[in-house]
Scaffold this motif. Structure first.
Motif, PDB file in Angstrom:
ATOM      1  N   PRO A  13       0.837  -1.208   0.000  1.00  0.00           N
ATOM      2  CA  PRO A  13       0.000   0.000   0.000  1.00  0.00           C
ATOM      3  C   PRO A  13       0.866   1.249   0.000  1.00  0.00           C
ATOM      4  CG  PRO A  13       0.083  -0.957   2.194  1.00  0.00           C
ATOM      5  CD  PRO A  13       0.789  -1.934   1.277  1.00  0.00           C
ATOM      6  N   GLU A  14       0.318   2.333  -0.512  1.00  0.00           N
ATOM      7  CA  GLU A  14       1.086   3.571  -0.622  1.00  0.00           C
ATOM      8  C   GLU A  14       1.540   4.079   0.736  1.00  0.00           C
ATOM      9  OE1 GLU A  14       0.195   8.079  -2.067  1.00  0.00           O
ATOM     10  OE2 GLU A  14      -0.284   6.467  -3.462  1.00  0.00           O
ATOM     11  N   ASP A  15       0.729   3.896   1.772  1.00  0.00           N
ATOM     12  CA  ASP A  15       1.124   4.424   3.079  1.00  0.00           C
ATOM     13  C   ASP A  15       2.339   3.697   3.644  1.00  0.00           C
ATOM     14  OD1 ASP A  15      -0.118   2.024   3.633  1.00  0.00           O
ATOM     15  OD2 ASP A  15      -1.291   2.782   5.325  1.00  0.00           O
ATOM     16  N   MET A  16       2.611   2.479   3.183  1.00  0.00           N
ATOM     17  CA  MET A  16       3.792   1.756   3.641  1.00  0.00           C
ATOM     18  C   MET A  16       5.045   2.241   2.918  1.00  0.00           C
ATOM     19  SD  MET A  16       4.233  -2.338   4.046  1.00  0.00           S
ATOM     20  CE  MET A  16       5.752  -3.082   4.645  1.00  0.00           C
ATOM     21  N   LEU A  17       4.862   2.788   1.719  1.00  0.00           N
ATOM     22  CA  LEU A  17       5.986   3.295   0.944  1.00  0.00           C
ATOM     23  C   LEU A  17       6.267   4.760   1.214  1.00  0.00           C
ATOM     24  CD1 LEU A  17       5.200   1.687  -2.530  1.00  0.00           C
ATOM     25  CD2 LEU A  17       6.933   0.960  -0.893  1.00  0.00           C
ATOM     26  N   ALA A  18       5.300   5.469   1.761  1.00  0.00           N
ATOM     27  CA  ALA A  18       5.449   6.905   1.945  1.00  0.00           C
ATOM     28  C   ALA A  18       6.571   7.233   2.927  1.00  0.00           C
ATOM     29  CB  ALA A  18       4.139   7.507   2.442  1.00  0.00           C
ATOM     30  N   PHE A  19       7.241   8.333   2.656  1.00  0.00           N
ATOM     31  CA  PHE A  19       8.313   8.801   3.536  1.00  0.00           C
ATOM     32  C   PHE A  19       7.765   8.964   4.955  1.00  0.00           C
ATOM     33  CE2 PHE A  19      10.714  12.646   5.121  1.00  0.00           C
ATOM     34  CZ  PHE A  19      11.853  11.945   5.462  1.00  0.00           C
ATOM     35  N   PRO A  20       8.431   8.375   5.965  1.00  0.00           N
ATOM     36  CA  PRO A  20       7.888   8.380   7.324  1.00  0.00           C
ATOM     37  C   PRO A  20       8.008   9.697   8.080  1.00  0.00           C
ATOM     38  CG  PRO A  20       9.988   7.239   7.275  1.00  0.00           C
ATOM     39  CD  PRO A  20       9.636   7.529   5.841  1.00  0.00           C
ATOM     40  N   GLY A  21       8.647  10.702   7.504  1.00  0.00           N
ATOM     41  CA  GLY A  21       8.726  11.988   8.183  1.00  0.00           C
ATOM     42  C   GLY A  21       7.368  12.667   8.235  1.00  0.00           C
ATOM     43  N   THR A  22       7.152  13.497   9.225  1.00  0.00           N
ATOM     44  CA  THR A  22       5.866  14.179   9.344  1.00  0.00           C
ATOM     45  C   THR A  22       5.629  15.121   8.174  1.00  0.00           C
ATOM     46  OG1 THR A  22       6.924  15.871  10.712  1.00  0.00           O
ATOM     47  CG2 THR A  22       5.841  14.061  11.849  1.00  0.00           C
ATOM     48  N   ARG A  23       6.735  15.702   7.661  1.00  0.00           N
ATOM     49  CA  ARG A  23       6.634  16.567   6.484  1.00  0.00           C
ATOM     50  C   ARG A  23       7.878  16.328   5.645  1.00  0.00           C
ATOM     51  NH1 ARG A  23       5.060  22.662   7.602  1.00  0.00           N
ATOM     52  NH2 ARG A  23       4.723  22.496   5.373  1.00  0.00           N
ATOM     53  N   ALA A  24       7.780  16.630   4.377  1.00  0.00           N
ATOM     54  CA  ALA A  24       8.935  16.479   3.495  1.00  0.00           C
ATOM     55  C   ALA A  24       9.040  17.666   2.559  1.00  0.00           C
ATOM     56  CB  ALA A  24       8.829  15.182   2.700  1.00  0.00           C
ATOM     57  N   ARG A  25       8.577  18.834   2.995  1.00  0.00           N
ATOM     58  CA  ARG A  25       8.655  19.989   2.111  1.00  0.00           C
ATOM     59  C   ARG A  25       8.944  21.294   2.850  1.00  0.00           C
ATOM     60  NH1 ARG A  25       2.852  19.009   1.036  1.00  0.00           N
ATOM     61  NH2 ARG A  25       3.488  18.405  -1.048  1.00  0.00           N
ATOM     62  N   GLY A  26       9.451  21.228   4.077  1.00  0.00           N
ATOM     63  CA  GLY A  26       9.805  22.465   4.758  1.00  0.00           C
ATOM     64  C   GLY A  26       8.624  23.405   4.857  1.00  0.00           C
ATOM     65  N   ARG A  27       8.834  24.658   4.481  1.00  0.00           N
ATOM     66  CA  ARG A  27       7.759  25.650   4.569  1.00  0.00           C
ATOM     67  C   ARG A  27       6.859  25.635   3.344  1.00  0.00           C
ATOM     68  NH1 ARG A  27      12.270  28.990   5.771  1.00  0.00           N
ATOM     69  NH2 ARG A  27      12.697  29.163   7.998  1.00  0.00           N
ATOM     70  N   GLN A  28       7.246  24.906   2.331  1.00  0.00           N
ATOM     71  CA  GLN A  28       6.440  24.886   1.117  1.00  0.00           C
ATOM     72  C   GLN A  28       5.116  24.174   1.385  1.00  0.00           C
ATOM     73  OE1 GLN A  28       7.848  22.518  -2.191  1.00  0.00           O
ATOM     74  NE2 GLN A  28       7.159  24.044  -3.670  1.00  0.00           N
ATOM     75  N   ARG A  29       4.026  24.831   1.107  1.00  0.00           N
ATOM     76  CA  ARG A  29       2.713  24.271   1.417  1.00  0.00           C
ATOM     77  C   ARG A  29       2.190  23.357   0.315  1.00  0.00           C
ATOM     78  NH1 ARG A  29       0.536  26.464   5.841  1.00  0.00           N
ATOM     79  NH2 ARG A  29       1.414  28.404   6.650  1.00  0.00           N
ATOM     80  N   ALA A  30       2.613  23.572  -0.908  1.00  0.00           N
ATOM     81  CA  ALA A  30       2.148  22.741  -2.021  1.00  0.00           C
ATOM     82  C   ALA A  30       3.225  22.704  -3.092  1.00  0.00           C
ATOM     83  CB  ALA A  30       0.844  23.303  -2.600  1.00  0.00           C
ATOM     84  N   ASP A  31       3.355  21.572  -3.761  1.00  0.00           N
ATOM     85  CA  ASP A  31       4.344  21.446  -4.819  1.00  0.00           C
ATOM     86  C   ASP A  31       3.980  22.330  -6.006  1.00  0.00           C
ATOM     87  OD1 ASP A  31       5.921  19.606  -3.476  1.00  0.00           O
ATOM     88  OD2 ASP A  31       4.754  17.904  -4.202  1.00  0.00           O
ATOM     89  N   THR A  32       4.989  22.819  -6.684  1.00  0.00           N
ATOM     90  CA  THR A  32       4.818  23.599  -7.905  1.00  0.00           C
ATOM     91  C   THR A  32       5.614  22.915  -9.012  1.00  0.00           C
ATOM     92  OG1 THR A  32       6.749  24.984  -7.471  1.00  0.00           O
ATOM     93  CG2 THR A  32       4.637  25.710  -6.535  1.00  0.00           C
ATOM     94  N   PRO A  33       5.400  23.281 -10.280  1.00  0.00           N
ATOM     95  CA  PRO A  33       6.129  22.637 -11.373  1.00  0.00           C
ATOM     96  C   PRO A  33       7.649  22.693 -11.228  1.00  0.00           C
ATOM     97  CG  PRO A  33       4.293  23.887 -12.241  1.00  0.00           C
ATOM     98  CD  PRO A  33       4.363  24.208 -10.776  1.00  0.00           C
ATOM     99  N   GLY A  34       8.157  23.722 -10.583  1.00  0.00           N
ATOM    100  CA  GLY A  34       9.604  23.848 -10.446  1.00  0.00           C
ATOM    101  C   GLY A  34      10.167  23.290  -9.152  1.00  0.00           C
ATOM    102  N   SER A  35       9.316  22.721  -8.299  1.00  0.00           N
ATOM    103  CA  SER A  35       9.775  22.268  -6.985  1.00  0.00           C
ATOM    104  C   SER A  35      10.737  21.091  -7.064  1.00  0.00           C
ATOM    105  CB  SER A  35       8.573  21.861  -6.125  1.00  0.00           C
ATOM    106  OG  SER A  35       7.741  22.956  -5.853  1.00  0.00           O
ATOM    107  N   GLU A  36      10.392  20.097  -7.857  1.00  0.00           N
ATOM    108  CA  GLU A  36      11.158  18.860  -7.835  1.00  0.00           C
ATOM    109  C   GLU A  36      12.623  19.038  -8.223  1.00  0.00           C
ATOM    110  OE1 GLU A  36      11.012  14.271  -9.523  1.00  0.00           O
ATOM    111  OE2 GLU A  36       9.197  15.488  -9.467  1.00  0.00           O
ATOM    112  N   PRO A  37      12.947  19.728  -9.318  1.00  0.00           N
ATOM    113  CA  PRO A  37      14.366  19.891  -9.638  1.00  0.00           C
ATOM    114  C   PRO A  37      15.136  20.651  -8.565  1.00  0.00           C
ATOM    115  CG  PRO A  37      12.976  21.083 -11.222  1.00  0.00           C
ATOM    116  CD  PRO A  37      12.082  20.250 -10.385  1.00  0.00           C
ATOM    117  N   LYS A  38      14.489  21.594  -7.915  1.00  0.00           N
ATOM    118  CA  LYS A  38      15.172  22.345  -6.856  1.00  0.00           C
ATOM    119  C   LYS A  38      15.425  21.464  -5.647  1.00  0.00           C
ATOM    120  CE  LYS A  38      13.198  26.733  -8.397  1.00  0.00           C
ATOM    121  NZ  LYS A  38      12.208  27.798  -8.114  1.00  0.00           N
TER     122      LYS A  38
END
Length: 235
Positions: A13-38
């Motif tokens: 299941p996806e929840d078993m694969l998901a990163f176990p940290g409470t958050r994985a994006r710092g202060r960023q509230r939502a991903d944007t098209p340029g987020s991943e390469p950065k």
């Protein structure tokens, strides 16, 4: 949501694969098209520093300097140095512990699946160098939540491997006693590559697979030999 570079795997299941940290994006509230390469650029710089200096001796300031950016830039995407380190370590954990998640319609006999899984385990370990070796080098760093999630993945892997070994032994392909002991002993071979493996060494990654996979299969008591991994050649 799965961390970058990880996709859904058959049987988990996806929840078993998901990163176990409470958050994985710092202060960023939502991903944007340029987020991943950065984010990937930050991860790549941090990975090299962690590999060269270790976790304790690497600071966020050093990561910032390596990137030529400001601290707010890094904290916008990641909440802490530990979050970066754990995410780097989580990717190889998923890649390695799901190598036996074959499709439901895969009708190969058990011993062929074991051989394929062992080869892929070595291959995944090398492909995720150096982050795949962080848990072996610095196991004390991780949060209890991360350790528990990693253990769930490992238990999933060993349950599948032991089941295949039992099937293969019943069919006469494996000469082993305690299945779990044999499984853990064989799979420790790629894990301890961290003590001596160098990506610029004499052998290519596929040549390393061709060397190590048969050794692991011998530990598993495989009767007969296995074909070399496709594309294996000396580097």
């Amino acid at each position: 949501m799965l961390p970058m570079g990880i996709t859904q795997v058959t049987g988990l299941p996806e929840d078993m694969l998901a990163f176990p940290g409470t958050r994985a994006r710092g202060r960023q509230r939502a991903d944007t098209p340029g987020s991943e390469p950065k984010r990937e650029r930050i991860l790549a710089a941090a990975e090299q520093l962690f590999a060269a200096q270790g976790y304790a001796c690497t600071t966020m300031e050093q990561i910032v300097q390596a990137l030529g950016v400001t601290k707010p830039y890094v904290y916008y995407y990641f909440g802490s140095k530990l979050e970066i380190f754990e995410l780097l370590s989580w990717r190889p954990a998923v890649a390695c512990f799901t190598v036996l998640d074959f499709p439901a319609d895969d009708r190969r006999p058990a011993h062929e699946k074991v051989v394929a899984g062992v080869e892929q385990l070595v291959r995944a370990t090398l492909a995720h160098y150096p982050a795949a070796f962080f848990p072996y080098r610095e196991p004390q760093v991780y949060t209890p939540r991360f350790v528990a999630a990693q253990k769930r993945l490992a238990n999933h892997f060993y349950a599948r491997l032991c089941r295949l070994l039992e099937e293969g032994r019943a069919e006469g392909w494996f000469d082993i006693g305690e299945v779990r002991i044999a499984a853990q002993a064989a799979c420790s071979l790629p894990g301890f590559l961290y003590q001596w493996y160098r990506p610029d060494g004499r052998l290519s990654p596929e040549a390393m697979v061709a060397e190590l996979a048969p050794l692991a299969c011998r530990v598993l008591g495989l009767r007969g030999s296995i074909a070399p991994a496709p594309g294996a050649q000396a580097g």
